[in-house]
Scaffold this motif. Structure first.
Motif, PDB file in Angstrom:
ATOM      1  N   GLY A 111       5.515  37.492  19.357  1.00 40.51           N
ATOM      2  CA  GLY A 111       4.795  38.738  19.598  1.00 40.51           C
ATOM      3  C   GLY A 111       4.198  39.309  18.335  1.00 40.51           C
ATOM      4  O   GLY A 111       3.074  39.829  18.342  1.00 40.51           O
ATOM      5  N   GLN A 112       4.923  39.227  17.225  1.00 40.55           N
ATOM      6  CA  GLN A 112       4.402  39.743  15.958  1.00 40.55           C
ATOM      7  C   GLN A 112       3.113  39.019  15.574  1.00 40.55           C
ATOM      8  O   GLN A 112       2.154  39.631  15.098  1.00 40.55           O
ATOM      9  CB  GLN A 112       5.446  39.566  14.857  1.00 40.55           C
ATOM     10  N   ASN A 113       3.076  37.712  15.799  1.00 41.54           N
ATOM     11  CA  ASN A 113       1.884  36.930  15.500  1.00 41.54           C
ATOM     12  C   ASN A 113       0.730  37.290  16.432  1.00 41.54           C
ATOM     13  O   ASN A 113      -0.406  37.512  15.992  1.00 41.54           O
ATOM     14  CB  ASN A 113       2.216  35.442  15.600  1.00 41.54           C
ATOM     15  N   LEU A 114       1.012  37.396  17.720  1.00 41.71           N
ATOM     16  CA  LEU A 114      -0.035  37.665  18.707  1.00 41.71           C
ATOM     17  C   LEU A 114      -0.602  39.071  18.600  1.00 41.71           C
ATOM     18  O   LEU A 114      -1.799  39.289  18.811  1.00 41.71           O
ATOM     19  CB  LEU A 114       0.526  37.440  20.118  1.00 41.71           C
ATOM     20  N   ARG A 115       0.259  40.035  18.267  1.00 43.60           N
ATOM     21  CA  ARG A 115      -0.180  41.431  18.262  1.00 43.60           C
ATOM     22  C   ARG A 115      -1.159  41.745  17.141  1.00 43.60           C
ATOM     23  O   ARG A 115      -1.760  42.820  17.121  1.00 43.60           O
ATOM     24  CB  ARG A 115       1.038  42.358  18.171  1.00 43.60           C
ATOM     25  N   GLN A 116      -1.370  40.831  16.218  1.00 49.08           N
ATOM     26  CA  GLN A 116      -2.366  41.061  15.167  1.00 49.08           C
ATOM     27  C   GLN A 116      -3.783  40.897  15.699  1.00 49.08           C
ATOM     28  O   GLN A 116      -4.739  41.334  15.064  1.00 49.08           O
ATOM     29  CB  GLN A 116      -2.126  40.107  13.992  1.00 49.08           C
ATOM     30  N   ARG A 117      -3.940  40.274  16.888  1.00 51.20           N
ATOM     31  CA  ARG A 117      -5.282  40.063  17.440  1.00 51.20           C
ATOM     32  C   ARG A 117      -5.374  40.336  18.945  1.00 51.20           C
ATOM     33  O   ARG A 117      -6.470  40.288  19.509  1.00 51.20           O
ATOM     34  CB  ARG A 117      -5.744  38.631  17.152  1.00 51.20           C
ATOM     35  N   VAL A 118      -4.243  40.598  19.588  1.00 44.25           N
ATOM     36  CA  VAL A 118      -4.229  40.884  21.025  1.00 44.25           C
ATOM     37  C   VAL A 118      -3.660  42.290  21.227  1.00 44.25           C
ATOM     38  O   VAL A 118      -2.654  42.647  20.614  1.00 44.25           O
ATOM     39  CB  VAL A 118      -3.372  39.857  21.794  1.00 44.25           C
ATOM     40  N   SER A 119      -4.302  43.076  22.085  1.00 45.56           N
ATOM     41  CA  SER A 119      -3.850  44.456  22.301  1.00 45.56           C
ATOM     42  C   SER A 119      -2.461  44.482  22.927  1.00 45.56           C
ATOM     43  O   SER A 119      -2.037  43.522  23.586  1.00 45.56           O
ATOM     44  CB  SER A 119      -4.823  45.211  23.208  1.00 45.56           C
ATOM     45  N   SER A 120      -1.770  45.595  22.730  1.00 45.60           N
ATOM     46  CA  SER A 120      -0.427  45.753  23.282  1.00 45.60           C
ATOM     47  C   SER A 120      -0.442  45.638  24.798  1.00 45.60           C
ATOM     48  O   SER A 120       0.445  45.016  25.399  1.00 45.60           O
ATOM     49  CB  SER A 120       0.145  47.117  22.867  1.00 45.60           C
ATOM     50  N   THR A 121      -1.454  46.230  25.438  1.00 47.64           N
ATOM     51  CA  THR A 121      -1.531  46.222  26.902  1.00 47.64           C
ATOM     52  C   THR A 121      -1.671  44.805  27.438  1.00 47.64           C
ATOM     53  O   THR A 121      -0.927  44.387  28.334  1.00 47.64           O
ATOM     54  CB  THR A 121      -2.721  47.072  27.372  1.00 47.64           C
ATOM     55  N   VAL A 122      -2.614  44.059  26.896  1.00 47.51           N
ATOM     56  CA  VAL A 122      -2.855  42.695  27.371  1.00 47.51           C
ATOM     57  C   VAL A 122      -1.663  41.801  27.043  1.00 47.51           C
ATOM     58  O   VAL A 122      -1.199  41.026  27.889  1.00 47.51           O
ATOM     59  CB  VAL A 122      -4.150  42.132  26.748  1.00 47.51           C
ATOM     60  N   TYR A 123      -1.162  41.901  25.815  1.00 41.66           N
ATOM     61  CA  TYR A 123      -0.018  41.079  25.427  1.00 41.66           C
ATOM     62  C   TYR A 123       1.179  41.333  26.345  1.00 41.66           C
ATOM     63  O   TYR A 123       1.774  40.393  26.900  1.00 41.66           O
ATOM     64  CB  TYR A 123       0.377  41.373  23.976  1.00 41.66           C
ATOM     65  N   SER A 124       1.549  42.600  26.520  1.00 43.17           N
ATOM     66  CA  SER A 124       2.727  42.932  27.320  1.00 43.17           C
ATOM     67  C   SER A 124       2.544  42.520  28.773  1.00 43.17           C
ATOM     68  O   SER A 124       3.455  41.952  29.388  1.00 43.17           O
ATOM     69  CB  SER A 124       3.009  44.434  27.239  1.00 43.17           C
ATOM     70  N   PHE A 125       1.367  42.786  29.340  1.00 41.71           N
ATOM     71  CA  PHE A 125       1.118  42.463  30.743  1.00 41.71           C
ATOM     72  C   PHE A 125       1.255  40.962  30.993  1.00 41.71           C
ATOM     73  O   PHE A 125       1.965  40.537  31.906  1.00 41.71           O
ATOM     74  CB  PHE A 125      -0.280  42.943  31.144  1.00 41.71           C
ATOM     75  N   VAL A 126       0.577  40.165  30.180  1.00 41.56           N
ATOM     76  CA  VAL A 126       0.613  38.712  30.382  1.00 41.56           C
ATOM     77  C   VAL A 126       2.031  38.174  30.196  1.00 41.56           C
ATOM     78  O   VAL A 126       2.521  37.364  30.999  1.00 41.56           O
ATOM     79  CB  VAL A 126      -0.367  38.005  29.424  1.00 41.56           C
ATOM     80  N   VAL A 127       2.706  38.638  29.158  1.00 39.81           N
ATOM     81  CA  VAL A 127       4.065  38.154  28.886  1.00 39.81           C
ATOM     82  C   VAL A 127       5.021  38.555  30.008  1.00 39.81           C
ATOM     83  O   VAL A 127       5.850  37.744  30.458  1.00 39.81           O
ATOM     84  CB  VAL A 127       4.559  38.701  27.534  1.00 39.81           C
ATOM     85  N   PHE A 128       4.909  39.785  30.507  1.00 40.25           N
ATOM     86  CA  PHE A 128       5.780  40.235  31.593  1.00 40.25           C
ATOM     87  C   PHE A 128       5.522  39.435  32.869  1.00 40.25           C
ATOM     88  O   PHE A 128       6.460  39.074  33.590  1.00 40.25           O
ATOM     89  CB  PHE A 128       5.577  41.722  31.866  1.00 40.25           C
ATOM     90  N   VAL A 129       4.242  39.166  33.174  1.00 36.31           N
ATOM     91  CA  VAL A 129       3.915  38.389  34.373  1.00 36.31           C
ATOM     92  C   VAL A 129       4.466  36.976  34.261  1.00 36.31           C
ATOM     93  O   VAL A 129       5.080  36.453  35.209  1.00 36.31           O
ATOM     94  CB  VAL A 129       2.389  38.364  34.613  1.00 36.31           C
ATOM     95  N   ILE A 130       4.266  36.346  33.113  1.00 31.48           N
ATOM     96  CA  ILE A 130       4.764  34.983  32.921  1.00 31.48           C
ATOM     97  C   ILE A 130       6.285  34.945  33.034  1.00 31.48           C
ATOM     98  O   ILE A 130       6.853  34.064  33.702  1.00 31.48           O
ATOM     99  CB  ILE A 130       4.301  34.435  31.560  1.00 31.48           C
ATOM    100  N   ALA A 131       6.955  35.890  32.377  1.00 31.21           N
ATOM    101  CA  ALA A 131       8.419  35.926  32.424  1.00 31.21           C
ATOM    102  C   ALA A 131       8.919  36.147  33.853  1.00 31.21           C
ATOM    103  O   ALA A 131       9.897  35.507  34.283  1.00 31.21           O
ATOM    104  CB  ALA A 131       8.945  37.026  31.509  1.00 31.21           C
ATOM    105  N   SER A 132       8.264  37.027  34.604  1.00 33.49           N
ATOM    106  CA  SER A 132       8.702  37.276  35.981  1.00 33.49           C
ATOM    107  C   SER A 132       8.480  36.050  36.860  1.00 33.49           C
ATOM    108  O   SER A 132       9.295  35.769  37.750  1.00 33.49           O
ATOM    109  CB  SER A 132       7.969  38.495  36.560  1.00 33.49           C
ATOM    110  N   LEU A 133       7.405  35.275  36.619  1.00 32.46           N
ATOM    111  CA  LEU A 133       7.162  34.049  37.380  1.00 32.46           C
ATOM    112  C   LEU A 133       8.217  32.989  37.061  1.00 32.46           C
ATOM    113  O   LEU A 133       8.693  32.277  37.957  1.00 32.46           O
ATOM    114  CB  LEU A 133       5.766  33.513  37.081  1.00 32.46           C
TER     115      LEU A 133
END
Length: 299
Positions: free
Chosen positions: A169-191
């Protein structure tokens, strides 16, 4: 514009209070850990949809490498929840918490190896003090035996996997917004968790209203005001700083257990709580000060 040091402190404190409710909600529930984690994450993703829609163009701009890292981050988040939440069924709450709070050490080692990060020597004094305080808060409740040791192993696994999740997450958050990062990660984890529950033949939706109320509480309190807030802060502070702040979670959980579950608080827990909070403040102040000094030297 970056938030001030005071704002960062306050937001970290809010996040710690929010995640401190996790253990309480888990104790109130009789649902399997995989179901609790799955519903917690997909419900949070649904709550985020209006904000994700506003940033939908960023989803299109994600590269193949970003998607690989996002999927990996979601996988490790699902493994964290599965391991840590399951540990509550085999060992004491206290034992589960102390193993989870080894995470800052794993994050610090990982950041040093992967990102070549350096930490001021004085910061590690704060980390040591916080770990000692955490041990005092929960250390009087270790349970030994084959079943308890399996629970401890699950909690240890949860600490390792959330450390990897935070570093990604630390690496991704330098170029991906918090909203998009969290949403995608939460969806993937729930799947991932849905697949696990289906494979284990665990019912996904046949739960009473009380359980659904707990699912919603887990989504709103520790996830939106905890994990989602921490994901946003990854843009401004290092993953190890956030994990250091989360060392305050056992203190918050013990206090909440006393208020909501009627559990007693011992003198060692009070002393440990004060040491833990003091160590957290020490570490974060040392880290933020060192970063400010480095920025002035580079100017």
């Amino acid at each position: 514009m970056n938030p001030s040091r005071t704002v960062i402190f306050l937001l970290l404190a809010l996040g710690v209070v929010a995640v401190s409710f996790s253990g309480i909600f888990i104790k109130w529930s009789s649902a399997p850990a995989g179901v609790l984690a799955m519903h917690r994450l997909w419900l949070t993703a649904v709550l985020m949809l209006p904000w994700v829609w506003r940033e939908r163009q960023e989803l299109v701009r994600l590269t193949g490498g970003d998607w690989v890292r996002l999927c990996a981050s979601g996988l490790f988040l699902s493994l964290h929840f599965l391991g840590w939440m399951s540990s509550f069924h085999y060992t004491s709450v206290a034992s589960a918490m102390i193993f989870l709070n080894l995470t800052p050490l794993f994050v610090a080692w990982g950041a040093k190896l992967v990102f070549k990060e350096k930490y001021p020597a004085r910061a590690f004094g704060g980390m040591g003090l916080a770990l000692i305080g955490t041990a005092l808060v929960v250390g009087g409740d270790f349970a030994w035996g084959r079943t308890a040791l399996w629970g401890d192993a699950l909690s240890f696994f949860g600490a390792l996997t959330v450390a990897v999740h935070m570093l990604l997450g630390q690496n991704l958050r330098q170029r991906v917004s918090s909203t998009v990062y969290s949403f995608v990660v939460f969806v993937i984890a729930s799947l991932v968790l849905a697949g696990y529950n289906g494979f284990a033949d665990v019912p996904l939706f046949a739960y009473p209203a009380k359980e659904w109320g707990i699912f919603i509480l887990l989504a709103v309190v520790p996830t939106v005001f905890g994990h989602l807030l921490f994901n946003w802060l990854l843009k401004f502070v290092k993953a190890v700083t956030i994990q250091m702040a989360i060392l305050g979670e056992p203190v918050g959980t013990v206090l909440l257990a006393a208020l909501l579950l009627g559990e007693s608080v011992t003198l060692s827990q009070v002393v440990g709580g004060l040491l833990s909070i003091g160590g957290i403040v020490w570490f974060i102040r040392a880290q933020v000060t060192a970063e400010a000094e480095g920025a002035r030297a580079a100017a």
